[in-house]
Scaffold this motif. Structure first.
Motif, mmCIF file in Angstrom:
data_model
loop_
_atom_site.group_PDB
_atom_site.id
_atom_site.type_symbol
_atom_site.label_atom_id
_atom_site.label_comp_id
_atom_site.label_asym_id
_atom_site.label_seq_id
_atom_site.Cartn_x
_atom_site.Cartn_y
_atom_site.Cartn_z
ATOM 1 N N ILE A 521 -26.068 -18.344 -79.884
ATOM 2 C CA ILE A 521 -24.859 -17.708 -80.413
ATOM 3 C C ILE A 521 -23.978 -18.806 -81.002
ATOM 4 O O ILE A 521 -23.703 -19.808 -80.340
ATOM 5 N N TYR A 553 -12.229 -4.297 -81.185
ATOM 6 C CA TYR A 553 -13.325 -3.881 -82.063
ATOM 7 C C TYR A 553 -12.858 -2.772 -83.000
ATOM 8 O O TYR A 553 -13.051 -2.841 -84.220
ATOM 9 N N VAL A 596 -20.721 -6.538 -80.933
ATOM 10 C CA VAL A 596 -19.721 -7.240 -81.747
ATOM 11 C C VAL A 596 -20.283 -8.518 -82.371
ATOM 12 O O VAL A 596 -19.918 -8.881 -83.499
ATOM 13 N N ASN A 597 -21.167 -9.210 -81.636
ATOM 14 C CA ASN A 597 -21.690 -10.468 -82.178
ATOM 15 C C ASN A 597 -22.586 -10.252 -83.396
ATOM 16 O O ASN A 597 -22.764 -11.178 -84.200
ATOM 17 N N ASN A 598 -23.133 -9.054 -83.521
ATOM 18 C CA ASN A 598 -24.053 -8.775 -84.626
ATOM 19 C C ASN A 598 -23.460 -7.862 -85.687
ATOM 20 O O ASN A 598 -24.177 -7.382 -86.575
ATOM 21 N N ASP A 599 -22.176 -7.645 -85.603
ATOM 22 C CA ASP A 599 -21.480 -6.844 -86.607
ATOM 23 C C ASP A 599 -20.694 -7.793 -87.503
ATOM 24 O O ASP A 599 -19.696 -8.372 -87.084
ATOM 25 N N SER A 603 -17.597 -9.894 -86.102
ATOM 26 C CA SER A 603 -17.940 -11.165 -85.456
ATOM 27 C C SER A 603 -17.134 -12.345 -85.985
ATOM 28 O O SER A 603 -17.071 -13.387 -85.329
ATOM 29 N N LYS A 607 -16.182 -12.902 -80.734
ATOM 30 C CA LYS A 607 -17.486 -13.209 -80.181
ATOM 31 C C LYS A 607 -17.384 -13.033 -78.664
ATOM 32 O O LYS A 607 -16.343 -13.349 -78.067
#
Length: 807
Positions: A521, A553, A596-599, A603, A607
């Motif tokens: 990450i 978010y 959230v990390n992959n949006d 992101s 994170k």
């Protein structure tokens, strides 16, 4: 310095070659670490021997600190620091073409503790040695300790933590000091020649308790104390009684894992056996030492102070009674008088329902003689307290209630001192949880706010910060922690504040590199690092932070400009294996991280990082990098907390409720230098008593909260259908036991204030500096000195330690 380095290098090379019969250049990092550890034993060996000898020859009063947990962390750098050899060793090892820091990382964290309780015990051991107190730790040498945490598809999986796979270079096996511990069977009381009743045992199981001693080295003094951990083994002279593998494994199980799963009878029975094993082995060791002094039994409390860290070691009390009555022939009154003068007890929980208790029938079957003694304590309690305060009070404070042995009650009744671990915690104990005990024994109760050792959490974990402090105020703070308050004078020094920010940035880059390497990450060191690291428990409210992340978010999705400050939300936590709800929260946070990390829309601003297998070494990496310290338990639930102290000492600003030691942190650093929110403890109690809180009203009437909670069940967060529904129901259907929805808006407001404050680096750095300057008040050195003066009645070696004022 050069000659010291050359000498150290020569000794190290010789040590390595003697150990492995080839050059250090050919060795692995583990081998290099073991050689370095064994070399270090030469440096502290004489001090250890002299300390033990001095205590014995001078017949000093010694403290024996009983704890089911110790969480020492890696010990190589700590031992080097305390011996004054850290820089010498680093220069010497690096000068040989090796990587000192890489060798340090080859040491495995001892898996002997879980969280704050075990880390506190280790801080106390360090502080007792560093203040010259004659102190001993008593615990269990767990083969696997607490589990190794892995995440599989976001779920917590528990694996054995094989921390003893290599040689434990610090411990010394003391086979000659082993004692035997009895379980089960039956006991009958038979009159002897003097017509006294003496116990006769039948069909008992005998276990050998073998001690392993680890040195506890004082900081820049000559004191080396002992942490003694016991391992359960099959007795040599009774091996034929354990003929099958199952019988032998049953013995090993006693010291195999910390806190075995207590969701079934077998697990609870194993826990009870563990506790008695520790208590019996430790008390027998103390008695053997005392008998070697050739003194009268009446002098026992003058030479021995036994401290119970939480209720787990409470069986020390009836075990010492057993020895005094059965083996030494004292009368009940003589024995109880010794008990009362010898024992002290620290309570670590506010929740009455969390205080330990054992079914009478389980204790009777497992520890028949111990239960007989508890019954007699119970009978005399009713007789004496009932006459003085009435049968109702006597019943509420009895050691045995409704077929359950109340461990906290037994500890309080037998001890001469009972302390809480933060000002608010102690007040709640005295006025609510233990008010009946306060009524019958008001002089027993006192407060000793927890502390941390700055040696571990600043000098070792954050060497760049330590060096920066040295440059401004000198090194006096290293031995007199309150001297760090001199930093207040520099709060307008722009150069220092800039340097402080640079230190923080470097620490954040170090943690970001770890996350990239270990978790794949990418996190931005310029973002605000928001840290919540502690046991996963509902009252600690990691879930409240998760709800806040969901809120962010949606704010970003609906209006990307609404969130200006990027954040990295960092979690570290283990849930007890049988704690289903806590494990569901772990799954939720990990699923939220995946979302959230992959949006790409989100992101950039959020994170989420949940580190696996959180422990001391990871804490040493995370804490120096933290900007914001989450201390958000429901007010009145957290006894003290110590992560709050560690984080503030490294310049993180607290966001929290007025709970536990947060109250004293507020008083110490000033309300303008942290972010407070939420209900206060008295408001929580009033709200609970009035029964007017209906969490469903918040769900139906607050659109923001409704959107967040619907996110748990509408499929927005993938793969949490069961967990999301259970968590939703806990907050809406089952009325939100820890008032997350009540505190939510206040929490988000405080978080927005933190965002705004972080936009001004100079002012943020000033607040960080003031937090660091106030952290010396929370040194465990001062905490144990208060214990020594007011509870244990032992003299610290203050001539060895530069502390003028610890009041």
């Amino acid at each position: 310095m050069l000659s010291e380095v050359k000498t150290f290098q020569k000794e190290y090379m010789t040590q390595f070659e003697d150990l492995y019969a080839y050059s250090y250049e050919e060795g692995t990092d583990t081998e290099r670490f073991l050689a370095l550890g064994l070399l270090l034993r030469r440096y502290y060996g004489d001090r250890w021997k002299e300390s033990v000898s001095e205590y014995r020859q001078d017949k000093k009063r010694q403290v024996y600190y009983f704890s089911m947990e110790y969480l020492p962390g890696r010990q190589l750098k700590s031992n080097l620091l305390n011996l004054g050899l850290l820089q010498t060793a680093r220069t010497a090892i690096d000068g040989l073409g090796l990587d000192f820091d890489q060798i340090v990382r080859a040491e495995v964290d001892p898996a002997l503790g879980n969280g704050g309780l075990g880390r506190l015990a280790s801080c106390f051991m360090d502080s007792m040695a560093s203040t010259g107190i004659a102190g001993n730790g008593c615990g269990i040498r767990y083969r696997y300790g607490l589990f190794k945490q892995k995440f599989v598809n976001g779920h917590q999986i528990e694996l054995p933590e094989n921390w003893l796979r290599n040689l434990n270079v610090w411990e010394v096996r003391r086979e000659g000091k082993a004692v035997t511990v009895r379980f089960g069977g039956t006991v009958e009381l038979v009159p002897n020649a003097d017509n006294d009743l003496k116990p006769v045992y039948h069909n008992t199981q005998t276990i050998l308790a073998v001690p392993y001693d680890t040195p506890q080295i004082g900081y820049h003094n000559k004191t080396v104390n002992t942490l003694r951990l016991f391992s359960a083994e099959v007795p040599y002279e009774d091996e034929t009684a354990y003929q099958t593998p199952q019988e032998r494994n049953a013995v090993k199980q006693i010291t195999e894992v910390l806190y075995p799963d207590d969701s079934n009878y077998e697990g609870r029975l194993l826990r009870l056996k563990q506790e008695y094993f520790l208590c019996s082995a430790g008390i027998q060791t103390i008695v053997n030492h005392f008998k070697g002094l050739k003194l009268e039994w009446s002098e026992f409390p003058e030479k021995v102070a036994i401290h119970i860290n939480d209720t787990h070691p409470t069986l020390c009390i009836p075990e010492l009674m057993r020895i005094l009555l059965d083996d030494e022939g004292l009368s009940w009154e003589q024995a109880w008088n010794i008990i009362h003068k010898t024992f002290s007890y620290t309570n670590h929980t506010i929740l009455a329902e969390a205080m330990e208790r054992w079914p009478v029938d389980m204790v009777e079957r497992t520890l028949p003689r111990i239960m007989q003694i508890i019954w007699e304590i119970n009978r005399r309690h009713y007789l004496i307290k009932g006459a003085l305060y009435g049968q109702d009070i006597a019943h509420k404070t009895a050691p045995v209630i409704d077929g359950q042995v109340q461990m906290a009650h037994l500890a309080i009744l037998a001890s001469h001192s009972v302390n809480g671990v933060a000002k608010l915690h102690t007040e709640i104990l005295e006025n609510y949880t233990l008010r009946n005990f306060k009524l019958i024994s008001p002089a027993k109760f006192n407060n000793k706010t927890n502390g941390i050792t700055l040696r571990r959490w600043v000098m070792l974990a954050n060497e760049p910060l330590s060096n920066l402090i040295d440059q401004r105020i000198g090194k006096e703070w290293r031995s007199s922690p309150k001297e760090v308050s001199l930093l207040k004078a520099y709060q307008t020094d722009k150069k220092l504040l800039k340097e402080l920010l640079a230190v923080k940035k470097a620490n954040k880059e170090r943690f970001a590199a770890y996350v990239a390497d270990q978790m794949n990450i990418e996190i931005d060191p310029n973002a605000l690092f928001d840290v919540q690291i502690k046991r996963l428990h509902a009252y600690k409210r990691q879930l409240l932070q998760a709800l806040h992340i969901i809120d962010r978010y949606w704010r970003i999705k609906e209006d990307p400009g609404s969130i200006q400050q990027p954040r990295v939300f960092i979690f570290g936590a283990k849930a007890a294996p049988s704690y289903h709800y806590a494990k569901e929260i772990i799954k939720l946070i990990n699923a939220l991280a995946d979302l959230v990390n992959n949006d790409p829309e989100v992101s950039e601003f959020i994170k989420v990082v949940f580190v696996e297998n959180y422990g001391v070494s990871l804490a040493e990496l995370i804490i120096p990098s933290a900007d914001l310290s989450e201390q958000i338990s429901l007010s009145g639930k957290e006894a003290s907390g110590t992560s709050n102290m560690k984080l503030m000492a490294n310049g993180a600003l607290t966001i929290g409720t007025l709970d536990g030691a947060n109250v004293e942190i507020r008083d110490s650093v000033g309300e303008d230098n942290l972010f407070l929110f939420g209900l206060k403890a008295d408001e929580v109690e009033n709200l609970k008593a009035s029964h007017i809180y209906h969490s469903a009203d918040y769900y139906h009437n607050n659109p923001r909260i409704k959107r967040i909670l619907d996110t748990l069940i509408d499929g927005t967060i993938p793969d949490i259908e069961e967990e999301g529904r259970d968590i939703f129901d806990s907050l809406v259907t089952y009325n939100d036991e820890y008032f997350l929805l009540k505190d939510f808006d206040s929490f988000v407001d405080a978080q927005d204030q933190a965002d705004l404050a972080f936009q001004d680096p100079h002012e943020w750095a000033r607040k960080c500096l003031l937090n660091i300057a106030a952290s010396g008040n929370f040194s465990s050195d001062y905490t144990v000195l208060r214990y020594a003066k007011e509870i244990w009645k032992v003299d610290p070696g203050l001539h060895l330690f530069n502390i003028q004022d610890f009041s």
